[in-house]
Design an enzyme around this catalytic site. Structure first.
Site, PDB file in Angstrom:
ATOM      1  N   GLU A 238       0.779  -1.243   0.000  1.00  0.00           N
ATOM      2  CA  GLU A 238       0.000   0.000   0.000  1.00  0.00           C
ATOM      3  C   GLU A 238       0.812   1.295   0.000  1.00  0.00           C
ATOM      4  O   GLU A 238       0.595   2.176   0.847  1.00  0.00           O
ATOM      5  CB  GLU A 238      -1.000  -0.006   1.180  1.00  0.00           C
ATOM      6  CG  GLU A 238      -1.969  -1.172   1.096  1.00  0.00           C
ATOM      7  CD  GLU A 238      -3.071  -1.145   2.167  1.00  0.00           C
ATOM      8  OE1 GLU A 238      -2.871  -0.500   3.204  1.00  0.00           O
ATOM      9  OE2 GLU A 238      -4.126  -1.775   1.939  1.00  0.00           O
TER      10      GLU A 238
ATOM     11  N   GLU B 265      -6.308  -7.452  -1.581  1.00  0.00           N
ATOM     12  CA  GLU B 265      -6.871  -7.449  -0.231  1.00  0.00           C
ATOM     13  C   GLU B 265      -8.314  -7.000  -0.350  1.00  0.00           C
ATOM     14  O   GLU B 265      -8.596  -6.016  -1.036  1.00  0.00           O
ATOM     15  CB  GLU B 265      -6.164  -6.435   0.700  1.00  0.00           C
ATOM     16  CG  GLU B 265      -4.766  -6.794   1.092  1.00  0.00           C
ATOM     17  CD  GLU B 265      -4.170  -5.815   2.142  1.00  0.00           C
ATOM     18  OE1 GLU B 265      -4.938  -5.076   2.800  1.00  0.00           O
ATOM     19  OE2 GLU B 265      -2.941  -5.798   2.281  1.00  0.00           O
TER      20      GLU B 265
END
Ligand code: NAG
Ligand code: NAG
Ligand code: NAG
Length: 493
Positions: free
Chosen positions: A268, A387
């Site tokens: 991320e 995710e």
């Protein structure tokens, strides 16, 4: 022991024309590429002599596979399903995952992924008292047909650190990562390994900046991680150490191990200090080429959440909020970097839209996924949803909402998969073995305690498995153009 069967229904009334015991169906899959296609060819002949006119296409255009369990009250329905996993599979069949256009392939066969996250496996393996949990988790995951796990290949400067300080490693912890890789292979599960964190957990870019300051560098922001030459050299050294690591249990170097599905540059990444996106883009470009220079064989992805940025103003409408376009990431531009093989996106309606659950979450999931699938098609690469999850701590949470959420993600990706589109995989956040509740971030799924969720995961695995098998068959027989199977695979032609 309950009998599990797959029905393939192929007329509009959804009558089951063929009922294959699951074991047989999975054998077809695992016998490929040797002679599984013969069995499938036999099935095709069978269907041509029956009253069925469409192969596996239901009213709404789906491959209609119904998994039905006769035999009752099995608290662990998934655990009795045999996905035909042969633990003695030869190395001949355990090939590196590659890609062909918008699809992942293994051995020239399509490979659609039903995957999961458990990020702390290395730490679990580092302690002898919890090491067995790694094996337990892989067993449970493979029993519901999951084939790829995403787990950290970093732990910088923290408790049980892998990298204690720049280029200084704890060999015991590295052996724990070796164990995770070798156990994964035993269970026929591949791994996505991210190499650093954006966030402070397990060190992250903040730890690299701290190391830099300790070395006397004048650093003012954690985003200096992306631009400072010394910090970039620390990161590159870590990349090189992990990729060239020779597994002490298997003697196979990581960069040559087909157990590794792909490398991920960073979990991320965000670079708020430069909303133009230029700073992060330069880092992605430099590091993607660097990874490829050491390991040209494995696939590579970035690890971004998927926010649209300044390069595509017409796409920012799909972002979950207006802040998302100011965090220095830019989904389409990021994925144009040389060396990046496939796109990856995360889905967190709860932390991005509102922490209390509503129908808006499901709507967001659909439009967010569809937008990224379209973009990946333009980019000409596969996309995975690396995710996605929902927290039990959210307002209005209940497990049936979680099931709806997961089903929505699965159905949306399958809509693309069945058309031969870019939608190539999903990774639920996150699977837990039993007895590790102390690690629960609210998103934990313990399969043995969640029979309905297990069934949903299992059904998706079965769908992808059959889809892969049918698709493989089609690839071998592509000369037979407009057959029913072709019609199923490419309904729009
Ligand atoms: C550190 O860097 C900042 C920003 O680049 C600069 O303003 C400052 O003068 C530097 N400090 C030293 C001691 O060099
Ligand atoms: C790895 O190599 C060592 C040293 O050459 C050897 O003793 C060991 O048996 C090998 N292990 C495997 C799993 O091949
Ligand atoms: C579960 O939560 C959803 C969304 O908050 C709600 O619509 C639904 O009625 C709830 N179901 C149950 C069984 O409580």
């Amino acid at each position: 022991m309950p009998q599990t069967s797959i029905y393939i229904a192929w007329d509009k009334k959804k009558e089951a024309c063929l009922k294959i015991p699951l074991n047989m169906a999975t054998n077809i899959y695992y016998l490929l590429p040797n002679f599984g296609f013969l069995l499938l060819a036999a099935l095709m002949i069978f269907t041509q002599h029956s009253s069925c006119n469409h192969v596996g296409v239901s009213e709404d255009g789906y491959l209609e596979t119904l998994v039905e369990s006769s035999g009752s009250e099995d608290p662990l329905p998934y655990s009795t399903r045999n996905y035909g996993i042969n633990h003695d599979f030869g190395d001949d069949e355990w090939k590196m995952v590659g890609k062909k256009g918008k699809q992942f392939i293994v051995n020239d066969q399509p490979f659609y992924v039903n995957g999961f996250n458990t990020y702390w496996l290395m730490v679990l393996a580092a302690d002898q008292s919890t090491r067995g949990k790694v094996t337990e988790l892989f067993q449970q995951a493979s029993s519901v047909g999951l084939t790829v796990c995403r787990t950290w290949a970093f732990n910088d400067g923290q408790w049980r650190a892998l990298q204690k300080s720049p280029s200084v490693y704890d060999e015991e912890v590295f052996k724990a990562l070796d164990f995770v890789v070798s156990e994964a292979k035993k269970h026929k599960i591949r791994l996505i390994l991210p190499l650093v964190n954006n966030w402070d957990a397990y060190g992250g870019k903040a730890q690299y900046v701290k190391w830099g300051k300790d070395a006397g560098l004048n650093l003012t922001s954690n985003d200096d991680f992306f631009s400072n030459p010394t910090l970039k050299s620390y990161y590159k050294a870590h990349v090189k150490t992990v990729l060239t690591r020779v597994n002490t249990l298997t003697n196979v170097s990581y960069k040559d191990d087909p157990t590794i599905f792909a490398w991920e540059l960073m979990n991320e990444p965000r670079c708020e200090s430069d909303p133009s996106g230029n700073k992060l883009q330069a880092w992605i470009q430099e590091m993607a080429v660097y990874v490829k220079s050491i390991d040209p064989n494995h696939l590579l992805e970035i690890g971004v959440e998927g926010f649209y940025g300044p390069s595509k103003p017409d796409r920012v409408q799909f972002n979950p909020n207006t802040y998302a376009q100011q965090v220095g990431t830019d989904f389409i531009r990021n994925h144009q970097a040389l060396g990046v093989d496939f796109a990856s996106v995360h889905i967190y309606a709860d932390s991005w839209i509102s922490q209390s659950i509503s129908d808006a979450h499901i709507q967001f999931v659909k439009s967010w996924m569809q937008a990224h699938i379209e973009d990946a098609e333009t980019l000409g690469m596969p996309v995975v949803f690396g995710e996605f999850g929902v927290s039990a701590k959210d307002g209005g949470y209940n497990s049936s909402f979680r099931d709806t959420f997961i089903s929505t993600v699965y159905k949306t990706v399958l809509d693309s998969t069945r058309k031969g589109g870019s939608g190539s995989g999903t990774f639920v956040w996150q699977l837990f073995p039993e007895g590790t509740d102390y690690m629960d971030d609210g998103y934990a799924i313990v399969l043995s305690r969640s029979p309905s969720t297990s069934n949903i995961i299992s059904l998706q695995s079965t769908r992808l498995m059959i889809f892969n098998s049918l698709c493989s068959w089609n690839c071998r027989w592509s000369c037979r153009k407009k057959n029913a199977l072709h019609h199923f695979l490419f309904p729009d032609e």
